[in-house]
Design an enzyme around this catalytic site. Structure first.
Site, PDB file in Angstrom:
ATOM      1  N   ARG A  92       9.139  -1.836 -28.615  1.00  0.00           N
ATOM      2  CA  ARG A  92       7.776  -0.647 -30.295  1.00  0.00           C
ATOM      3  C   ARG A  92       6.037  -1.494 -29.551  1.00  0.00           C
ATOM      4  NH1 ARG A  92       5.843  -1.999 -36.150  1.00  0.00           N
ATOM      5  NH2 ARG A  92       3.957  -0.573 -36.242  1.00  0.00           N
ATOM      6  N   ARG A 133      -8.576  -0.478 -40.427  1.00  0.00           N
ATOM      7  CA  ARG A 133      -8.709  -2.265 -40.242  1.00  0.00           C
ATOM      8  C   ARG A 133      -9.800  -2.908 -40.287  1.00  0.00           C
ATOM      9  NH1 ARG A 133      -3.256  -3.446 -38.704  1.00  0.00           N
ATOM     10  NH2 ARG A 133      -2.108  -1.340 -38.203  1.00  0.00           N
ATOM     11  N   LYS A 289       5.135   8.546 -39.617  1.00  0.00           N
ATOM     12  CA  LYS A 289       5.499   7.391 -40.581  1.00  0.00           C
ATOM     13  C   LYS A 289       5.328   7.599 -41.985  1.00  0.00           C
ATOM     14  CE  LYS A 289       3.798   3.362 -38.920  1.00  0.00           C
ATOM     15  NZ  LYS A 289       2.743   2.990 -37.776  1.00  0.00           N
ATOM     16  N   THR A 347       9.443  -2.808 -41.932  1.00  0.00           N
ATOM     17  CA  THR A 347       8.629  -3.391 -42.332  1.00  0.00           C
ATOM     18  C   THR A 347       8.801  -4.870 -43.643  1.00  0.00           C
ATOM     19  OG1 THR A 347       6.647  -2.045 -41.878  1.00  0.00           O
ATOM     20  CG2 THR A 347       5.905  -3.819 -43.594  1.00  0.00           C
TER      21      THR A 347
END
Ligand SMILES: Nc1ncnc2c1ncn2[C@@H]1O[C@H](COP(=O)(O)OP(=O)(O)O)[C@@H](O)[C@H]1O
Ligand SMILES: C=C(OP(=O)(O)O)C(=O)O
Length: 415
Positions: A92, A133, A289, A347
Protein backbone atom coordinates in the site's frame (compact mmCIF):
# COMPACT_ATOMS: atom_id res chain seq x y z
CA UNK A 1 -10.38 -19.86 46.65
CA UNK A 2 -11.37 -17.37 49.32
CA UNK A 3 -14.79 -16.24 48.18
CA UNK A 4 -15.81 -13.82 50.95
CA UNK A 5 -15.23 -10.81 48.69
CA UNK A 6 -16.57 -12.28 45.51
CA UNK A 7 -18.44 -9.73 43.39
CA UNK A 8 -22.18 -9.45 43.68
CA UNK A 9 -22.72 -10.72 40.15
CA UNK A 10 -20.34 -13.63 39.54
CA UNK A 11 -19.49 -14.76 36.06
CA UNK A 12 -21.79 -17.59 35.09
CA UNK A 13 -21.81 -19.78 32.03
CA UNK A 14 -24.52 -18.86 29.56
CA UNK A 15 -27.31 -21.32 30.30
CA UNK A 16 -28.33 -21.40 26.65
CA UNK A 17 -25.00 -22.95 25.72
CA UNK A 18 -25.89 -26.21 27.46
CA UNK A 19 -29.61 -26.26 26.70
CA UNK A 20 -30.51 -29.04 24.34
CA UNK A 21 -33.31 -26.91 22.87
CA UNK A 22 -31.07 -24.35 21.23
CA UNK A 23 -32.10 -25.30 17.74
CA UNK A 24 -35.59 -23.99 18.44
CA UNK A 25 -34.29 -20.42 19.03
CA UNK A 26 -35.94 -18.01 16.64
CA UNK A 27 -33.60 -17.01 13.81
CA UNK A 28 -35.38 -13.68 13.37
CA UNK A 29 -34.52 -12.56 16.88
CA UNK A 30 -30.72 -12.59 16.86
CA UNK A 31 -30.01 -11.63 20.45
CA UNK A 32 -26.48 -12.39 21.69
CA UNK A 33 -27.36 -15.49 23.66
CA UNK A 34 -29.25 -17.19 20.88
CA UNK A 35 -26.56 -16.37 18.33
CA UNK A 36 -23.94 -17.87 20.65
CA UNK A 37 -26.02 -20.98 21.17
CA UNK A 38 -26.71 -21.41 17.47
CA UNK A 39 -22.99 -21.23 16.80
CA UNK A 40 -21.65 -23.40 19.56
CA UNK A 41 -24.57 -25.37 20.89
CA UNK A 42 -24.08 -28.48 18.80
CA UNK A 43 -20.29 -28.42 18.53
CA UNK A 44 -18.23 -31.14 20.08
CA UNK A 45 -14.51 -30.59 20.39
CA UNK A 46 -11.88 -33.28 20.07
CA UNK A 47 -9.44 -31.48 22.35
CA UNK A 48 -6.57 -33.93 21.80
CA UNK A 49 -6.76 -33.47 18.05
CA UNK A 50 -7.15 -29.69 18.30
CA UNK A 51 -4.15 -29.21 20.59
CA UNK A 52 -1.96 -31.51 18.45
CA UNK A 53 -2.97 -29.94 15.15
CA UNK A 54 -0.85 -26.79 15.35
CA UNK A 55 -0.64 -25.28 11.91
CA UNK A 56 3.06 -25.51 11.10
CA UNK A 57 2.28 -24.95 7.47
CA UNK A 58 3.97 -22.28 5.37
CA UNK A 59 2.69 -18.90 6.71
CA UNK A 60 2.57 -17.61 3.15
CA UNK A 61 0.15 -20.38 2.06
CA UNK A 62 -3.20 -18.92 3.06
CA UNK A 63 -6.41 -17.54 1.62
CA UNK A 64 -6.47 -14.25 3.59
CA UNK A 65 -4.14 -11.68 2.01
CA UNK A 66 -1.71 -9.37 3.80
CA UNK A 67 -1.60 -5.71 2.77
CA UNK A 68 1.54 -3.89 3.98
CA UNK A 69 1.90 -0.10 4.02
CA UNK A 70 5.29 1.15 2.87
CA UNK A 71 7.13 3.91 4.71
CA UNK A 72 10.60 4.97 5.79
CA UNK A 73 11.23 1.56 7.44
CA UNK A 74 10.57 -0.28 4.19
CA UNK A 75 11.56 1.96 1.30
CA UNK A 76 14.67 0.14 0.04
CA UNK A 77 14.90 -2.84 -2.27
CA UNK A 78 16.45 -5.35 0.20
CA UNK A 79 13.59 -4.64 2.62
CA UNK A 80 10.97 -4.91 -0.15
CA UNK A 81 12.43 -8.33 -1.00
CA UNK A 82 12.33 -9.42 2.65
CA UNK A 83 8.70 -8.32 2.87
CA UNK A 84 7.75 -10.23 -0.27
CA UNK A 85 9.54 -13.33 1.06
CA UNK A 86 7.72 -12.90 4.39
CA UNK A 87 4.41 -13.09 2.55
CA UNK A 88 3.16 -9.61 1.61
CA UNK A 89 0.48 -9.93 -1.07
CA UNK A 90 -0.29 -6.24 -1.59
CA UNK A 91 1.87 -3.17 -0.97
CA UNK A 92 0.00 0.00 0.00
CA UNK A 93 1.28 3.41 -1.01
CA UNK A 94 -0.36 6.01 1.21
CA UNK A 95 -0.63 9.25 -0.78
CA UNK A 96 -1.15 11.21 2.46
CA UNK A 97 2.61 10.95 2.95
CA UNK A 98 3.70 11.10 -0.69
CA UNK A 99 6.75 13.32 -0.95
CA UNK A 100 9.18 14.09 -3.75
CA UNK A 101 9.61 11.27 -6.23
CA UNK A 102 9.16 8.58 -3.54
CA UNK A 103 6.43 6.54 -5.25
CA UNK A 104 7.99 7.03 -8.69
CA UNK A 105 11.06 5.16 -7.37
CA UNK A 106 9.13 2.57 -5.37
CA UNK A 107 6.71 1.30 -7.99
CA UNK A 108 9.36 0.01 -10.44
CA UNK A 109 11.43 -1.29 -7.51
CA UNK A 110 8.52 -3.42 -6.27
CA UNK A 111 7.65 -4.66 -9.75
CA UNK A 112 11.26 -5.66 -10.43
CA UNK A 113 11.66 -7.46 -7.08
CA UNK A 114 8.34 -9.29 -7.47
CA UNK A 115 9.16 -10.38 -11.03
CA UNK A 116 12.64 -11.61 -10.06
CA UNK A 117 11.24 -13.49 -7.06
CA UNK A 118 8.37 -14.82 -9.17
CA UNK A 119 5.76 -13.66 -6.64
CA UNK A 120 2.45 -12.14 -7.71
CA UNK A 121 2.58 -8.96 -5.62
CA UNK A 122 -0.15 -6.34 -6.11
CA UNK A 123 -0.15 -2.57 -5.52
CA UNK A 124 -2.72 -0.40 -3.75
CA UNK A 125 -2.68 3.38 -4.01
CA UNK A 126 -4.51 5.11 -1.16
CA UNK A 127 -5.95 8.61 -1.67
CA UNK A 128 -6.08 10.91 1.36
CA UNK A 129 -9.53 12.31 0.60
CA UNK A 130 -10.86 15.23 2.63
CA UNK A 131 -8.92 14.21 5.73
CA UNK A 132 -7.37 16.93 7.87
CA UNK A 133 -3.73 16.59 8.83
CA UNK A 134 -1.18 18.74 10.62
CA UNK A 135 1.87 19.96 8.71
CA UNK A 136 5.33 18.47 9.25
CA UNK A 137 6.68 18.82 12.78
CA UNK A 138 9.99 20.64 13.35
CA UNK A 139 11.36 18.38 16.12
CA UNK A 140 9.44 15.09 16.37
CA UNK A 141 7.60 14.35 18.54
CA UNK A 142 6.35 17.79 19.54
CA UNK A 143 5.26 17.52 23.19
CA UNK A 144 1.65 18.46 23.98
CA UNK A 145 1.33 18.52 27.77
CA UNK A 146 -2.10 17.89 29.27
CA UNK A 147 -3.40 21.13 30.82
CA UNK A 148 -1.27 23.38 28.61
CA UNK A 149 -2.53 25.75 25.92
CA UNK A 150 -1.67 25.41 22.23
CA UNK A 151 -2.53 27.29 19.08
CA UNK A 152 -4.23 25.52 16.18
CA UNK A 153 -3.78 27.60 13.04
CA UNK A 154 -3.52 27.72 9.29
CA UNK A 155 0.12 27.99 8.20
CA UNK A 156 1.14 31.62 7.89
CA UNK A 157 3.69 30.79 5.19
CA UNK A 158 4.30 27.89 2.80
CA UNK A 159 6.42 25.30 4.55
CA UNK A 160 5.71 26.52 8.10
CA UNK A 161 6.27 23.64 10.54
CA UNK A 162 4.47 22.70 13.75
CA UNK A 163 6.64 24.00 16.58
CA UNK A 164 6.62 25.45 20.09
CA UNK A 165 2.99 24.98 21.00
CA UNK A 166 1.70 25.90 17.55
CA UNK A 167 0.01 23.17 15.50
CA UNK A 168 -0.24 24.34 11.90
CA UNK A 169 -2.24 23.06 8.96
CA UNK A 170 -1.34 23.62 5.32
CA UNK A 171 -3.84 25.92 3.63
CA UNK A 172 -6.25 23.88 1.51
CA UNK A 173 -9.92 24.50 0.72
CA UNK A 174 -10.98 21.83 3.23
CA UNK A 175 -8.57 22.81 6.04
CA UNK A 176 -9.46 26.51 5.64
CA UNK A 177 -13.12 25.51 6.08
CA UNK A 178 -12.28 23.41 9.14
CA UNK A 179 -10.38 26.19 10.93
CA UNK A 180 -13.14 28.63 9.95
CA UNK A 181 -15.87 26.30 11.23
CA UNK A 182 -14.42 25.50 14.66
CA UNK A 183 -16.16 27.14 17.61
CA UNK A 184 -15.37 27.41 21.32
CA UNK A 185 -16.06 24.13 23.14
CA UNK A 186 -15.50 21.83 20.16
CA UNK A 187 -13.24 18.81 20.57
CA UNK A 188 -10.32 18.27 18.20
CA UNK A 189 -8.71 14.83 18.12
CA UNK A 190 -5.18 14.24 16.93
CA UNK A 191 -3.45 11.08 15.62
CA UNK A 192 -6.49 8.79 15.41
CA UNK A 193 -7.70 10.15 18.77
CA UNK A 194 -4.48 9.56 20.73
CA UNK A 195 -4.46 13.25 21.79
CA UNK A 196 -7.42 15.56 22.48
CA UNK A 197 -7.78 19.35 22.41
CA UNK A 198 -10.74 21.58 23.26
CA UNK A 199 -11.16 24.96 21.58
CA UNK A 200 -11.08 27.72 24.21
CA UNK A 201 -10.81 30.95 22.20
CA UNK A 202 -10.83 32.23 18.64
CA UNK A 203 -7.65 34.25 18.18
CA UNK A 204 -8.20 35.29 14.54
CA UNK A 205 -10.00 33.98 11.43
CA UNK A 206 -7.00 31.67 10.97
CA UNK A 207 -6.16 30.64 14.52
CA UNK A 208 -7.68 29.19 17.67
CA UNK A 209 -6.47 28.72 21.20
CA UNK A 210 -6.99 25.19 22.54
CA UNK A 211 -6.58 23.44 25.86
CA UNK A 212 -4.73 20.12 25.69
CA UNK A 213 -7.11 17.69 27.44
CA UNK A 214 -5.23 14.51 26.57
CA UNK A 215 -1.56 15.05 25.86
CA UNK A 216 1.09 13.14 23.98
CA UNK A 217 3.71 13.63 21.28
CA UNK A 218 2.67 14.95 17.88
CA UNK A 219 4.41 13.68 14.75
CA UNK A 220 4.37 14.97 11.19
CA UNK A 221 1.21 14.78 9.08
CA UNK A 222 -0.88 13.10 11.77
CA UNK A 223 -4.64 13.05 11.26
CA UNK A 224 -6.98 15.61 12.83
CA UNK A 225 -10.66 14.78 13.45
CA UNK A 226 -13.45 17.10 14.55
CA UNK A 227 -16.41 14.73 14.92
CA UNK A 228 -18.81 17.65 15.68
CA UNK A 229 -18.04 19.52 12.47
CA UNK A 230 -19.67 18.74 9.12
CA UNK A 231 -17.87 20.18 6.12
CA UNK A 232 -19.52 20.11 2.78
CA UNK A 233 -16.79 19.17 0.33
CA UNK A 234 -16.05 16.97 -2.67
CA UNK A 235 -14.80 13.43 -2.19
CA UNK A 236 -11.69 14.24 -4.21
CA UNK A 237 -9.55 17.18 -3.06
CA UNK A 238 -7.05 19.03 -5.28
CA UNK A 239 -4.32 16.83 -3.77
CA UNK A 240 -6.31 13.66 -4.53
CA UNK A 241 -6.69 14.69 -8.17
CA UNK A 242 -2.95 15.28 -8.36
CA UNK A 243 -2.12 11.96 -6.62
CA UNK A 244 -4.70 10.00 -8.64
CA UNK A 245 -3.44 11.51 -11.87
CA UNK A 246 -0.05 9.95 -11.12
CA UNK A 247 -1.35 6.68 -9.63
CA UNK A 248 -3.65 6.05 -12.61
CA UNK A 249 -0.64 6.06 -14.95
CA UNK A 250 0.91 3.21 -12.94
CA UNK A 251 -1.68 0.49 -13.68
CA UNK A 252 -2.15 -0.24 -9.99
CA UNK A 253 -4.38 -3.09 -8.90
CA UNK A 254 -6.39 -1.13 -6.34
CA UNK A 255 -7.16 2.47 -5.50
CA UNK A 256 -8.57 3.31 -2.06
CA UNK A 257 -10.67 6.40 -1.45
CA UNK A 258 -10.74 7.91 2.06
CA UNK A 259 -13.75 9.44 3.83
CA UNK A 260 -16.32 8.23 1.33
CA UNK A 261 -19.82 9.17 2.52
CA UNK A 262 -22.14 8.20 -0.33
CA UNK A 263 -22.26 6.37 -3.65
CA UNK A 264 -21.70 9.49 -5.74
CA UNK A 265 -18.30 9.98 -4.04
CA UNK A 266 -17.11 6.91 -5.93
CA UNK A 267 -18.48 8.31 -9.16
CA UNK A 268 -16.10 11.28 -8.77
CA UNK A 269 -13.22 8.81 -9.08
CA UNK A 270 -14.69 6.92 -12.04
CA UNK A 271 -15.34 10.29 -13.71
CA UNK A 272 -11.66 11.15 -13.23
CA UNK A 273 -10.71 7.80 -14.81
CA UNK A 274 -13.01 8.62 -17.75
CA UNK A 275 -11.50 12.11 -18.05
CA UNK A 276 -8.00 10.64 -18.06
CA UNK A 277 -8.97 8.06 -20.65
CA UNK A 278 -7.92 5.09 -18.49
CA UNK A 279 -9.10 2.05 -20.50
CA UNK A 280 -11.79 -0.03 -18.76
CA UNK A 281 -9.62 -3.15 -18.60
CA UNK A 282 -6.72 -1.27 -16.98
CA UNK A 283 -8.63 0.42 -14.16
CA UNK A 284 -7.63 -0.27 -10.57
CA UNK A 285 -10.35 -1.81 -8.44
CA UNK A 286 -11.98 0.85 -6.26
CA UNK A 287 -11.95 0.44 -2.48
CA UNK A 288 -13.96 2.99 -0.50
CA UNK A 289 -12.60 3.32 3.03
CA UNK A 290 -15.47 3.10 5.49
CA UNK A 291 -14.58 5.53 8.25
CA UNK A 292 -17.58 7.87 8.63
CA UNK A 293 -21.00 7.23 10.20
CA UNK A 294 -22.51 8.56 6.94
CA UNK A 295 -20.74 5.80 5.00
CA UNK A 296 -22.29 3.19 7.31
CA UNK A 297 -25.74 4.65 6.68
CA UNK A 298 -25.18 4.65 2.91
CA UNK A 299 -23.26 1.38 2.77
CA UNK A 300 -25.55 -0.39 0.28
CA UNK A 301 -25.22 2.26 -2.44
CA UNK A 302 -21.48 2.51 -1.74
CA UNK A 303 -21.01 -1.26 -1.94
CA UNK A 304 -22.97 -1.34 -5.17
CA UNK A 305 -20.44 0.94 -6.90
CA UNK A 306 -17.32 -0.45 -5.21
CA UNK A 307 -15.15 -3.45 -5.99
CA UNK A 308 -14.34 -4.00 -2.33
CA UNK A 309 -14.38 -2.25 1.06
CA UNK A 310 -11.82 -1.24 3.63
CA UNK A 311 -12.87 -1.26 7.27
CA UNK A 312 -10.72 1.80 8.09
CA UNK A 313 -10.78 1.41 11.84
CA UNK A 314 -8.38 4.30 12.56
CA UNK A 315 -10.72 7.08 11.56
CA UNK A 316 -13.87 5.02 12.11
CA UNK A 317 -12.86 4.65 15.77
CA UNK A 318 -12.52 8.41 16.15
CA UNK A 319 -15.65 9.33 14.20
CA UNK A 320 -17.93 6.65 15.63
CA UNK A 321 -16.44 5.80 19.04
CA UNK A 322 -13.88 3.05 19.57
CA UNK A 323 -16.26 0.73 21.35
CA UNK A 324 -18.62 0.68 18.37
CA UNK A 325 -15.99 -0.48 15.87
CA UNK A 326 -16.00 -4.27 16.54
CA UNK A 327 -19.71 -4.70 15.77
CA UNK A 328 -19.59 -2.57 12.62
CA UNK A 329 -16.49 -4.46 11.48
CA UNK A 330 -18.59 -7.63 11.54
CA UNK A 331 -21.49 -5.96 9.75
CA UNK A 332 -19.25 -4.54 7.02
CA UNK A 333 -17.45 -7.85 6.48
CA UNK A 334 -20.77 -9.67 6.36
CA UNK A 335 -22.23 -7.20 3.85
CA UNK A 336 -19.16 -7.38 1.62
CA UNK A 337 -19.12 -11.21 1.79
CA UNK A 338 -22.80 -11.40 0.85
CA UNK A 339 -22.33 -8.95 -2.03
CA UNK A 340 -19.42 -11.05 -3.34
CA UNK A 341 -16.99 -8.13 -2.88
CA UNK A 342 -13.68 -8.31 -1.05
CA UNK A 343 -13.00 -6.60 2.28
CA UNK A 344 -9.80 -5.43 3.97
CA UNK A 345 -9.67 -5.00 7.74
CA UNK A 346 -7.23 -2.22 8.58
CA UNK A 347 -5.37 -0.29 11.25
CA UNK A 348 -3.67 -1.10 14.53
CA UNK A 349 -3.79 -4.84 13.89
CA UNK A 350 -0.34 -5.45 15.37
CA UNK A 351 0.22 -1.83 16.46
CA UNK A 352 2.66 -2.62 19.29
CA UNK A 353 5.03 -4.14 16.70
CA UNK A 354 5.85 -0.57 15.63
CA UNK A 355 8.18 -0.61 18.64
CA UNK A 356 8.45 -4.27 19.64
CA UNK A 357 9.37 -7.62 18.11
CA UNK A 358 6.38 -9.37 19.71
CA UNK A 359 2.75 -8.21 19.55
CA UNK A 360 0.21 -8.32 22.36
CA UNK A 361 -2.23 -11.23 22.76
CA UNK A 362 -5.06 -8.79 22.08
CA UNK A 363 -3.55 -7.86 18.71
CA UNK A 364 -3.00 -11.47 17.65
CA UNK A 365 -6.56 -12.16 18.70
CA UNK A 366 -7.74 -9.21 16.62
CA UNK A 367 -6.08 -10.59 13.46
CA UNK A 368 -7.55 -14.05 14.07
CA UNK A 369 -11.00 -12.63 14.79
CA UNK A 370 -10.97 -10.63 11.56
CA UNK A 371 -10.30 -13.94 9.77
CA UNK A 372 -13.14 -15.59 11.70
CA UNK A 373 -15.38 -12.64 10.74
CA UNK A 374 -14.66 -13.47 7.11
CA UNK A 375 -12.24 -10.73 6.06
CA UNK A 376 -10.38 -11.26 2.79
CA UNK A 377 -7.34 -9.25 3.79
CA UNK A 378 -5.72 -7.75 6.86
CA UNK A 379 -3.56 -4.66 6.72
CA UNK A 380 -0.34 -3.49 8.36
CA UNK A 381 0.10 0.29 8.69
CA UNK A 382 2.81 1.74 10.93
CA UNK A 383 4.04 -1.83 11.66
CA UNK A 384 5.49 -2.10 8.16
CA UNK A 385 5.89 1.66 7.41
CA UNK A 386 7.80 2.80 10.49
CA UNK A 387 8.16 -0.35 12.61
CA UNK A 388 11.30 -1.91 14.07
CA UNK A 389 10.95 -5.19 12.14
CA UNK A 390 8.47 -5.05 9.24
CA UNK A 391 9.17 -8.63 7.97
CA UNK A 392 8.53 -10.08 11.44
CA UNK A 393 5.18 -8.22 11.58
CA UNK A 394 4.25 -9.82 8.25
CA UNK A 395 5.33 -13.29 9.40
CA UNK A 396 3.49 -12.95 12.72
CA UNK A 397 0.38 -11.95 10.81
CA UNK A 398 0.86 -14.86 8.40
CA UNK A 399 1.25 -17.42 11.20
CA UNK A 400 -1.84 -16.06 12.93
CA UNK A 401 -3.90 -16.22 9.73
CA UNK A 402 -2.83 -19.81 8.95
CA UNK A 403 -3.78 -20.92 12.44
CA UNK A 404 -7.12 -19.08 12.30
CA UNK A 405 -7.97 -20.37 8.83
CA UNK A 406 -7.40 -23.92 10.04
CA UNK A 407 -10.28 -23.48 12.50
CA UNK A 408 -12.39 -20.92 10.63
CA UNK A 409 -14.96 -23.57 9.70
CA UNK A 410 -15.63 -24.20 13.40
CA UNK A 411 -15.90 -20.50 14.26
CA UNK A 412 -18.22 -19.40 11.51
CA UNK A 413 -19.40 -15.77 11.45
CA UNK A 414 -22.78 -15.27 13.10
CA UNK A 415 -23.96 -12.28 11.06
N1 LIG B 1 5.01 7.28 2.15
C1 LIG B 1 5.36 7.54 3.41
N2 LIG B 1 6.37 8.39 3.69
C2 LIG B 1 6.72 8.66 4.96
N3 LIG B 1 6.10 8.13 6.05
C3 LIG B 1 5.09 7.29 5.84
C4 LIG B 1 4.65 6.95 4.51
N4 LIG B 1 3.60 6.12 4.60
C5 LIG B 1 3.39 5.93 5.91
N5 LIG B 1 4.27 6.63 6.67
C6 LIG B 1 4.37 6.69 8.14
O1 LIG B 1 3.77 5.52 8.67
C7 LIG B 1 2.67 5.85 9.52
C8 LIG B 1 1.58 4.80 9.40
O2 LIG B 1 1.13 4.70 8.06
P1 LIG B 1 -0.41 4.87 7.71
O3 LIG B 1 -1.24 4.10 8.65
O4 LIG B 1 -0.56 4.60 6.27
O5 LIG B 1 -0.58 6.43 7.96
P2 LIG B 1 -1.76 7.34 8.47
O6 LIG B 1 -2.51 6.64 9.54
O7 LIG B 1 -1.04 8.58 8.92
O8 LIG B 1 -2.61 7.58 7.25
C9 LIG B 1 2.28 7.27 9.08
O9 LIG B 1 1.59 7.99 10.06
C10 LIG B 1 3.61 7.87 8.72
O10 LIG B 1 4.27 8.30 9.89
C1 LIG C 1 -6.68 3.05 6.96
C2 LIG C 1 -7.04 4.19 7.50
O1 LIG C 1 -6.74 5.38 6.89
P1 LIG C 1 -5.38 6.22 7.00
O2 LIG C 1 -4.25 5.27 7.35
O3 LIG C 1 -5.17 6.83 5.67
O4 LIG C 1 -5.60 7.22 8.06
C3 LIG C 1 -7.83 4.25 8.75
O5 LIG C 1 -8.25 5.35 9.11
O6 LIG C 1 -8.03 3.20 9.36
Amino acid sequence: FHVAHSPARPIVARRVAVRPTVRRVSVARMDGASAFARKHGAASFDMDALVSAQANADPTARRTKIVATLGPASFDEPMIRKLIAAGVNVFRLNSSHRQGGQFEALVPMIRKAAAEMNKPVELLGDLQGPKFRCANVKAEPMPLAAGSTVTLALASSDGELCDAGRIVLTRTKEQNAMIGGLTVGMVVKLDDGAMRLRVTKRLSPDALECLVEVGGGLKSRKGINVPDLQIDCSALTAKDIDDATYLLTQKLDYIALSFVQKGSDITELTDLMDAQGVPRGERPRIIPKIEKPAALRNIDEILDLADGLMVARGDLGVELGLERVPFFQKVLISKANKAGKFVITATQMLESMIGAEVPTRAEVSDVANAVFDGTDAVMLSGESAVGVNPPEAVMMMGRTIVEAEMHAGMVSPSL
